[in-house]
Scaffold this motif. Sequence first.
Motif, PDB file in Angstrom:
ATOM      1  N   HIS B  11       0.833  -1.201   0.000  1.00  0.00           N
ATOM      2  CA  HIS B  11       0.000   0.000   0.000  1.00  0.00           C
ATOM      3  C   HIS B  11       0.874   1.261   0.000  1.00  0.00           C
ATOM      4  O   HIS B  11       1.592   1.500   0.978  1.00  0.00           O
ATOM      5  CB  HIS B  11      -0.904   0.007   1.230  1.00  0.00           C
ATOM      6  N   VAL B  13       0.023   4.199   0.464  1.00  0.00           N
ATOM      7  CA  VAL B  13      -0.360   5.089   1.564  1.00  0.00           C
ATOM      8  C   VAL B  13       0.516   4.805   2.787  1.00  0.00           C
ATOM      9  O   VAL B  13       1.025   5.721   3.429  1.00  0.00           O
ATOM     10  CB  VAL B  13      -1.845   4.892   1.917  1.00  0.00           C
ATOM     11  N   VAL B  14       0.706   3.491   3.017  1.00  0.00           N
ATOM     12  CA  VAL B  14       1.498   3.090   4.182  1.00  0.00           C
ATOM     13  C   VAL B  14       2.958   3.500   3.983  1.00  0.00           C
ATOM     14  O   VAL B  14       3.580   4.100   4.877  1.00  0.00           O
ATOM     15  CB  VAL B  14       1.370   1.572   4.410  1.00  0.00           C
ATOM     16  N   GLY B  17       3.240   7.163   4.195  1.00  0.00           N
ATOM     17  CA  GLY B  17       2.936   7.590   5.572  1.00  0.00           C
ATOM     18  C   GLY B  17       4.128   7.384   6.479  1.00  0.00           C
ATOM     19  O   GLY B  17       4.537   8.295   7.226  1.00  0.00           O
ATOM     20  N   ILE B  18       4.754   6.245   6.378  1.00  0.00           N
ATOM     21  CA  ILE B  18       5.891   5.923   7.244  1.00  0.00           C
ATOM     22  C   ILE B  18       7.094   6.788   6.836  1.00  0.00           C
ATOM     23  O   ILE B  18       7.835   7.311   7.685  1.00  0.00           O
ATOM     24  CB  ILE B  18       6.209   4.424   7.180  1.00  0.00           C
ATOM     25  N   HIS B  21       6.623   9.972   8.186  1.00  0.00           N
ATOM     26  CA  HIS B  21       6.771   9.922   9.626  1.00  0.00           C
ATOM     27  C   HIS B  21       8.256   9.993  10.026  1.00  0.00           C
ATOM     28  O   HIS B  21       8.608  10.628  11.032  1.00  0.00           O
ATOM     29  CB  HIS B  21       6.145   8.608  10.135  1.00  0.00           C
ATOM     30  N   LEU B  56       2.863  -8.361   6.019  1.00  0.00           N
ATOM     31  CA  LEU B  56       2.610  -9.786   5.735  1.00  0.00           C
ATOM     32  C   LEU B  56       1.771  -9.984   4.484  1.00  0.00           C
ATOM     33  O   LEU B  56       1.941 -10.931   3.743  1.00  0.00           O
ATOM     34  CB  LEU B  56       1.910 -10.449   6.925  1.00  0.00           C
ATOM     35  N   ASN B  57       0.841  -9.093   4.284  1.00  0.00           N
ATOM     36  CA  ASN B  57      -0.120  -9.290   3.221  1.00  0.00           C
ATOM     37  C   ASN B  57       0.269  -8.523   1.975  1.00  0.00           C
ATOM     38  O   ASN B  57      -0.019  -7.343   1.833  1.00  0.00           O
ATOM     39  CB  ASN B  57      -1.497  -8.849   3.713  1.00  0.00           C
ATOM     40  N   ASN B  84      -1.774  -5.878   9.667  1.00  0.00           N
ATOM     41  CA  ASN B  84      -3.112  -5.498  10.145  1.00  0.00           C
ATOM     42  C   ASN B  84      -3.738  -6.597  10.991  1.00  0.00           C
ATOM     43  O   ASN B  84      -4.798  -6.426  11.540  1.00  0.00           O
ATOM     44  CB  ASN B  84      -4.029  -5.216   8.964  1.00  0.00           C
ATOM     45  N   TYR B  85      -3.111  -7.800  10.973  1.00  0.00           N
ATOM     46  CA  TYR B  85      -3.737  -8.948  11.618  1.00  0.00           C
ATOM     47  C   TYR B  85      -3.253  -9.121  13.023  1.00  0.00           C
ATOM     48  O   TYR B  85      -2.073  -9.326  13.264  1.00  0.00           O
ATOM     49  CB  TYR B  85      -3.479 -10.235  10.823  1.00  0.00           C
ATOM     50  N   LYS B 105      -0.353  -2.647  12.777  1.00  0.00           N
ATOM     51  CA  LYS B 105      -0.338  -1.284  12.232  1.00  0.00           C
ATOM     52  C   LYS B 105      -1.337  -0.366  12.910  1.00  0.00           C
ATOM     53  O   LYS B 105      -1.052   0.758  13.273  1.00  0.00           O
ATOM     54  CB  LYS B 105      -0.666  -1.325  10.727  1.00  0.00           C
ATOM     55  N   SER B 106      -2.519  -0.886  13.031  1.00  0.00           N
ATOM     56  CA  SER B 106      -3.594  -0.007  13.504  1.00  0.00           C
ATOM     57  C   SER B 106      -3.408   0.372  14.975  1.00  0.00           C
ATOM     58  O   SER B 106      -4.037   1.275  15.462  1.00  0.00           O
ATOM     59  CB  SER B 106      -4.941  -0.693  13.317  1.00  0.00           C
ATOM     60  N   GLU B 107      -2.578  -0.320  15.665  1.00  0.00           N
ATOM     61  CA  GLU B 107      -2.513  -0.077  17.109  1.00  0.00           C
ATOM     62  C   GLU B 107      -1.236   0.654  17.562  1.00  0.00           C
ATOM     63  O   GLU B 107      -1.281   1.494  18.449  1.00  0.00           O
ATOM     64  CB  GLU B 107      -2.605  -1.425  17.857  1.00  0.00           C
ATOM     65  N   LEU B 109       1.575   1.977  15.581  1.00  0.00           N
ATOM     66  CA  LEU B 109       2.503   2.565  14.617  1.00  0.00           C
ATOM     67  C   LEU B 109       3.275   3.779  15.173  1.00  0.00           C
ATOM     68  O   LEU B 109       4.430   4.018  14.804  1.00  0.00           O
ATOM     69  CB  LEU B 109       1.720   2.948  13.344  1.00  0.00           C
ATOM     70  N   GLN B 110       2.595   4.500  16.067  1.00  0.00           N
ATOM     71  CA  GLN B 110       3.238   5.731  16.572  1.00  0.00           C
ATOM     72  C   GLN B 110       4.504   5.439  17.385  1.00  0.00           C
ATOM     73  O   GLN B 110       5.399   6.259  17.505  1.00  0.00           O
ATOM     74  CB  GLN B 110       2.271   6.596  17.397  1.00  0.00           C
TER      75      GLN B 110
END
Lengths: 749, 213
Positions: B11, B13-14, B17-18, B21, B56-57, B84-85, B105-107, B109-110
């Motif tokens: 992705h 976006v990812v 984004g990183i 960051h 992973l995906n 994401n899993y 990722k969703s939890e 990343l920061q």
Amino acid sequence: MRSISSLLSVFSLFIWCLIASIFAHGQNISQAPPIKNLAEIKQMPISQEKIGQLIRYARSPRTIYTTEIKTLLDEAISYAKSSKKDDLLANLLGTKAIVELNLGNLDAALTLAKQAETFFDTLPDGLALTTLSDLSRIYGRRGDDANSMVYFDKIEAYTKDKPQFIIARILNLRNRTNLEVRNGNIAKVATNYSLALNLAKQSNNPALLKDTRYAYANMLLNIRKEDEAFSVLQELIPDLENTITDKTADFFAILSRNYEKNGDYNNAFIYAEKEFKLPNATVQQKVSSINRMIFFAYLLNQYQNLDSYYLEHKKYGFDPNSLFSRKAYQLAESMYFDAKKKYALAKANYLKGYQLKSKKEIGAYFDVFCLIGLAKIYQKQSNIDSAQFYFDKAAAILKENTLAPVIKLFYTQAIKNFNSTKAISTDTIIQNLEQEIKLKDTLFQLRLSKLSNELATKYSVSEKEKALALAKKQQQLQQLEIKAQKNKQLLFTLIFAIIVICLAGLAYILMQRRKQATLIHNASLANLKKQHQLDLMQQLEKAQENEKKRVAERLHDEVGAMLSIAKLNINTLKPNLFAAGNEEDSKLKVTKTLINDISETVRNISHSLMPIALEKYGFKSAILDLVTTINTTNTIHIEYVLEGLDNTEHWPQNFKIGAYRIIQELLNNIIKHADASHVFIQVVNLTDSITIYVEDNGKGIQAANQANGTGLKLLATNIDFLAGKLEIRGEPNIGTFALIELPIPTHNL
Amino acid sequence: MIIKLILADDHPVVLNGIKAHFAADNRFDIIAMVSNGLELLQHPLLPLADVVLLDLNMPGLDGLKALDSLKNKKLNAKIIVLTNYHSFELVKDCKAKGAHGYVVKSEDLQNLANHILTVIEGKELFPNHYEKDDTDNKFSYFDDFLKKYKLTKREVEIIRLVCQNLRTKDIAERLYLSEFTVHTHRKNIMRKLELSDSTVALYEFALKTNLIS
């Protein structure tokens, strides 16, 4: 001739009685009760039984016919007419005809019998025959010879091939022969009677055979065939004395005469004596027989009873109208005196006998005996010339008349004896001797021929019997053949029937098959349709699943990734960017929370759309994740066994998802509703199915509970969809267990 | 020292984004960004990387397969799985395949920078999911003595009854269960014990384990 025909008509009446008695006898055998008398019959109420009794009574030979019988018969006839019993009516009409016949109403009898005959074709055999015999009998009594003959023929034709009517046939033959003889036709007597005798022999009915023999002997006697009568009578000898009829004396006379003719004086004497001793012998017969007895006694030199014979001889005298009788009387008289050595008296009587002459009759036979008697006495008295004279006279009579050889022998013996006493040349002696031998020979020949004739007759009879037996056998064979043919026909019919049945069965089966085929076809069509629908549905389902998967993935991956970055960015904004507590800061905080919530929601949506882990990392992992997640995030404690489940790649997608969702649903139900602290889940991978066992220690599921009703229903539907079996049972405050078995499909659902 | 990073994610976006960051953070230098596993493995700068951030995906060669290959390459780079899993199984899996960290990722990343530093320090970084301690719970569905056979109390009860030569029907009646349930239990038992489908084998097992005497 007239005397013969009158005799015959009496005789035929006798035969009719006989037929009747034989029939009556036959009926007596089949119908046990004896014939009731008329008074008894009269008292009976009108019924079949009464009529039966009446018919038997009316047809009995012992019945005395009165008009009363007629009245009863009329009553019966109207009963038969009203109840429309044709058989009975015909029988009654015939019976009435016989009654009329016996009452002398010949016309009425004929009318009635003819009425009875109109039913002929519909009558049973016995009754039909009775109708015919009734008519022949009536015509016979009417003297209608032509019609009698017609009915004799009809009866013969009717009975010819029916062995059960053999008696009737024989009697009919006899009646017919009687009629023929009465009309002067004696040509067929022998053939008719030999047939009748053979039939009688076949019938195995000795009484009938005897009776037929008597009838034949009678017939032969009547037509003056003494020789044939003799051979018939010989067969009857032991019985003759036991069955005395008015003919017996004649029969004995025939026997005696025939034995005499053959030179068998012993038997001749015996039958003459029997004739004489018969109680019903006529005076004429007595006269003849006693004279003959003396005659034979003299010839046999048996003089012991001669005196008593002579007394009888004197008592009965002679028939003055008959020259024979007178000559026989004189001869007996002479022989008696001769035997008593009263030669003077003997000579006088011999002479007297010889001299009895009439214009019509000669009586050569007696003359020879008289002359020889005279000659012998003269010889004894040594009056050679006189003796020679009488011998010569006897010789002359013998020459002139053809007499039985036996008398010639008598003469020859006498002359031989005479010649031996007379001193004459040896030539003459030799001549006489030769003659004697010749005569003896002749006699012997005669006897021989008689014997051989008898043998021939017997042979021909046996031949005929054989032929008859053969014919019978052939008939039997024919019947057998007919039977066999019938059997064959039956067989063919049977086979045909079987074939027809088989064909029908086949047709039926084919039809049924066709029907079935149509049904199967329709069913398969419906099935196909259904399958098609199912396929469509499955395709739809698959498409749906794929779509769900796609959406889930995109939500999870793309949206998730984007949200992650958004979250990263927001979370890594400079702290204290906005003054704490000011509006911007609180907005930022709200946004952060919102993004977290969105992220969580997206994950949940994606997961509910498609458990992506299942797809990506396998069934067992997905279940383990599920269990671990629950164990880490809830107060509930799950114990688990996952047996097998390592190679689930070949499992169809739907099955995997289905099974997963079922487990998910079960666990969610427990978390939401069961109020349980402990849960056990076990998934076992069997050869071709998986079993899911979930147990909790909650409050116990209740089927009626509305709250989890929809959840259960969904569960059941999911299980049904995978063709699985479910057992779920709860006990209040103890817990619930659910057991599910799901067959692993070998192909894509 | 500047930590050289390679990002592998499909992705953009990812990736972006990183990248953004870490743009202002000079402790880190993103030396490459790839969008799938194959690209990663073939990347010339891969040996230079200190840390690989691996999604992973990914299409083509996905993260898990890439992990195997990376392990075989005996790289120096630490590998942090970014995914994401949130799956404990996946965590285990990645650990086994030689990953050094697992970040959802969703939890988390920061805290990525800190995580990278932790890994560089040689520590492993995995979400510490703990299961509640079983020993605290006296209650268990398993039979105390036959736990190693993974047999439940109910199953042991059924084994005993089967060894008394009772038929499924009789057992069902005695335990107030349906025949289906008993039958299924029996099948499960045989599967668990890996016995052939014969009562004799079960009888032997019961004797061996002193279930019956």
